[in-house]
Design a protein around this motif. Sequence first.
Motif, PDB file in Angstrom:
ATOM      1  N   HIS A 145     -10.645  26.521  30.152  1.00 18.15           N
ATOM      2  CA  HIS A 145     -10.108  25.159  30.111  1.00 18.15           C
ATOM      3  C   HIS A 145     -10.000  24.663  28.667  1.00 18.15           C
ATOM      4  N   LEU A 146     -10.996  24.971  27.887  1.00 14.64           N
ATOM      5  CA  LEU A 146     -11.003  24.590  26.478  1.00 14.64           C
ATOM      6  C   LEU A 146      -9.810  25.206  25.745  1.00 14.64           C
ATOM      7  N   ALA A 147      -9.556  26.477  25.984  1.00 16.34           N
ATOM      8  CA  ALA A 147      -8.428  27.165  25.340  1.00 16.34           C
ATOM      9  C   ALA A 147      -7.096  26.548  25.757  1.00 16.34           C
ATOM     10  N   ARG A 148      -6.939  26.233  27.037  1.00 12.68           N
ATOM     11  CA  ARG A 148      -5.699  25.599  27.494  1.00 12.68           C
ATOM     12  C   ARG A 148      -5.501  24.235  26.831  1.00 12.68           C
ATOM     13  N   PHE A 149      -6.586  23.470  26.723  1.00 16.32           N
ATOM     14  CA  PHE A 149      -6.494  22.154  26.095  1.00 16.32           C
ATOM     15  C   PHE A 149      -6.068  22.284  24.628  1.00 16.32           C
ATOM     16  N   VAL A 150      -6.686  23.188  23.895  1.00 20.00           N
ATOM     17  CA  VAL A 150      -6.367  23.355  22.469  1.00 20.00           C
ATOM     18  C   VAL A 150      -4.933  23.840  22.300  1.00 20.00           C
ATOM     19  N   GLN A 151      -4.487  24.749  23.156  1.00 20.33           N
ATOM     20  CA  GLN A 151      -3.094  25.210  23.070  1.00 20.33           C
ATOM     21  C   GLN A 151      -2.131  24.052  23.324  1.00 20.33           C
ATOM     22  N   LYS A 152      -2.433  23.229  24.288  1.00 16.37           N
ATOM     23  CA  LYS A 152      -1.564  22.091  24.609  1.00 16.37           C
ATOM     24  C   LYS A 152      -1.597  21.043  23.495  1.00 16.37           C
ATOM     25  N   GLU A 153      -2.780  20.751  22.988  1.00 16.82           N
ATOM     26  CA  GLU A 153      -2.971  19.691  22.004  1.00 16.82           C
ATOM     27  C   GLU A 153      -2.514  20.089  20.589  1.00 16.82           C
ATOM     28  N   HIS A 154      -2.697  21.360  20.239  1.00 17.19           N
ATOM     29  CA  HIS A 154      -2.462  21.776  18.850  1.00 17.19           C
ATOM     30  C   HIS A 154      -1.423  22.888  18.692  1.00 17.19           C
ATOM     31  N   GLY A 155      -0.979  23.465  19.775  1.00 18.82           N
ATOM     32  CA  GLY A 155      -0.068  24.597  19.659  1.00 18.82           C
ATOM     33  C   GLY A 155       1.387  24.272  19.856  1.00 18.82           C
ATOM     34  N   TYR A 156       1.727  22.999  19.789  1.00 21.63           N
ATOM     35  CA  TYR A 156       3.088  22.555  20.090  1.00 21.63           C
ATOM     36  C   TYR A 156       4.130  23.061  19.098  1.00 21.63           C
ATOM     37  N   LYS A 157       3.739  23.416  17.894  1.00 19.48           N
ATOM     38  CA  LYS A 157       4.714  23.919  16.916  1.00 19.48           C
ATOM     39  C   LYS A 157       4.847  25.439  16.968  1.00 19.48           C
ATOM     40  N   GLY A 158       4.034  26.074  17.767  1.00 11.74           N
ATOM     41  CA  GLY A 158       4.124  27.519  17.927  1.00 11.74           C
ATOM     42  C   GLY A 158       3.490  28.319  16.815  1.00 11.74           C
ATOM     43  N   ASN A 159       2.736  27.676  15.940  1.00 11.73           N
ATOM     44  CA  ASN A 159       2.134  28.398  14.828  1.00 11.73           C
ATOM     45  C   ASN A 159       0.612  28.339  14.880  1.00 11.73           C
ATOM     46  N   LEU A 160       0.048  28.394  16.080  1.00 15.73           N
ATOM     47  CA  LEU A 160      -1.391  28.285  16.269  1.00 15.73           C
ATOM     48  C   LEU A 160      -2.024  29.672  16.330  1.00 15.73           C
TER      49      LEU A 160
ATOM     50  N   LEU B 226     -14.485  29.200  20.569  1.00 14.96           N
ATOM     51  CA  LEU B 226     -13.070  29.070  20.220  1.00 14.96           C
ATOM     52  C   LEU B 226     -12.960  28.637  18.752  1.00 14.96           C
ATOM     53  N   TYR B 227     -12.033  29.266  18.060  1.00 13.10           N
ATOM     54  CA  TYR B 227     -11.686  28.871  16.691  1.00 13.10           C
ATOM     55  C   TYR B 227     -10.169  28.911  16.611  1.00 13.10           C
ATOM     56  N   ALA B 228      -9.583  27.874  16.048  1.00 13.85           N
ATOM     57  CA  ALA B 228      -8.122  27.831  15.919  1.00 13.85           C
ATOM     58  C   ALA B 228      -7.740  27.139  14.627  1.00 13.85           C
ATOM     59  N   GLU B 229      -6.590  27.538  14.108  1.00 14.21           N
ATOM     60  CA  GLU B 229      -5.984  26.866  12.957  1.00 14.21           C
ATOM     61  C   GLU B 229      -4.498  27.129  13.014  1.00 14.21           C
ATOM     62  N   ASP B 230      -3.752  26.240  12.381  1.00 13.51           N
ATOM     63  CA  ASP B 230      -2.321  26.488  12.316  1.00 13.51           C
ATOM     64  C   ASP B 230      -2.028  27.325  11.076  1.00 13.51           C
TER      65      ASP B 230
ATOM     66  N   LEU C 151      -5.249  31.385  17.468  1.00 17.73           N
ATOM     67  CA  LEU C 151      -6.329  31.035  18.387  1.00 17.73           C
ATOM     68  C   LEU C 151      -7.206  32.255  18.605  1.00 17.73           C
ATOM     69  N   PHE C 152      -8.512  32.091  18.380  1.00 11.76           N
ATOM     70  CA  PHE C 152      -9.470  33.176  18.550  1.00 11.76           C
ATOM     71  C   PHE C 152     -10.522  32.735  19.559  1.00 11.76           C
ATOM     72  N   LEU C 153     -10.779  33.604  20.548  1.00 12.23           N
ATOM     73  CA  LEU C 153     -11.774  33.308  21.579  1.00 12.23           C
ATOM     74  C   LEU C 153     -12.845  34.379  21.576  1.00 12.23           C
ATOM     75  N   ASP C 154     -14.058  33.981  21.865  1.00 13.07           N
ATOM     76  CA  ASP C 154     -15.147  34.941  22.024  1.00 13.07           C
ATOM     77  C   ASP C 154     -15.043  35.523  23.428  1.00 13.07           C
ATOM     78  N   ASP C 155     -14.091  36.444  23.575  1.00 15.57           N
ATOM     79  CA  ASP C 155     -13.766  36.997  24.886  1.00 15.57           C
ATOM     80  C   ASP C 155     -13.306  38.438  24.719  1.00 15.57           C
ATOM     81  N   GLN C 156     -14.245  39.342  24.566  1.00 13.25           N
ATOM     82  CA  GLN C 156     -13.906  40.744  24.343  1.00 13.25           C
ATOM     83  C   GLN C 156     -13.227  41.374  25.553  1.00 13.25           C
ATOM     84  N   MET C 157     -13.473  40.835  26.722  1.00 14.24           N
ATOM     85  CA  MET C 157     -12.918  41.421  27.939  1.00 14.24           C
ATOM     86  C   MET C 157     -11.397  41.358  27.954  1.00 14.24           C
ATOM     87  N   ARG C 158     -10.813  40.427  27.255  1.00 14.39           N
ATOM     88  CA  ARG C 158      -9.362  40.284  27.266  1.00 14.39           C
ATOM     89  C   ARG C 158      -8.710  40.924  26.050  1.00 14.39           C
TER      90      ARG C 158
END
Length: 135
Positions: free
Chosen positions: A14-29, A53-57, A31-38
């Motif tokens: 849910h956190l990742a979806r929120f950050v993508q929606k809130e900060h990824g609107y320009k397509g230059n996000l 989660l860590y993200a930057e544009d 995004l790094f998740l602590d999720d080795q399974m994926r």
Amino acid sequence: MSGESDEHTRLVEHLARFVQKEHGYKGNLALFLDDQMRGRERPQRIGNHLPDLYAEDVPRTFVVIGEAKTHLDLISARSRRQIKTFVRYLALYNAAFFYLAVPTLSKPAATTLMRELGSQHQNVRMQILTSDIGF
């Protein structure tokens, strides 16, 4: 995030979806998740702590750190140190965001913690996300 509970995994998703929606609107996000399974690239450690989660544009104009905490994890001394470290790190940037995803019933405890930490670093925008908000 491997070995985490299903509840924690859902909070991170849910956190990742929120950050993508809130900060990824320009397509230059980035995004790094602590999720080795994926098979994703994991965030870098910050002061010996690995954020969920860590993200930057790109190029960087803002930085985002997100944490997901179950209730028992939220009230631990370790989580307090971890969140404090992340907020201090974010205070180094002009545009910085910290998101804390918690179960709905944990919001009062999360609010208290965020008030304490946020008062020391007012340039970091902090927000609590709960499952009932539909993030």
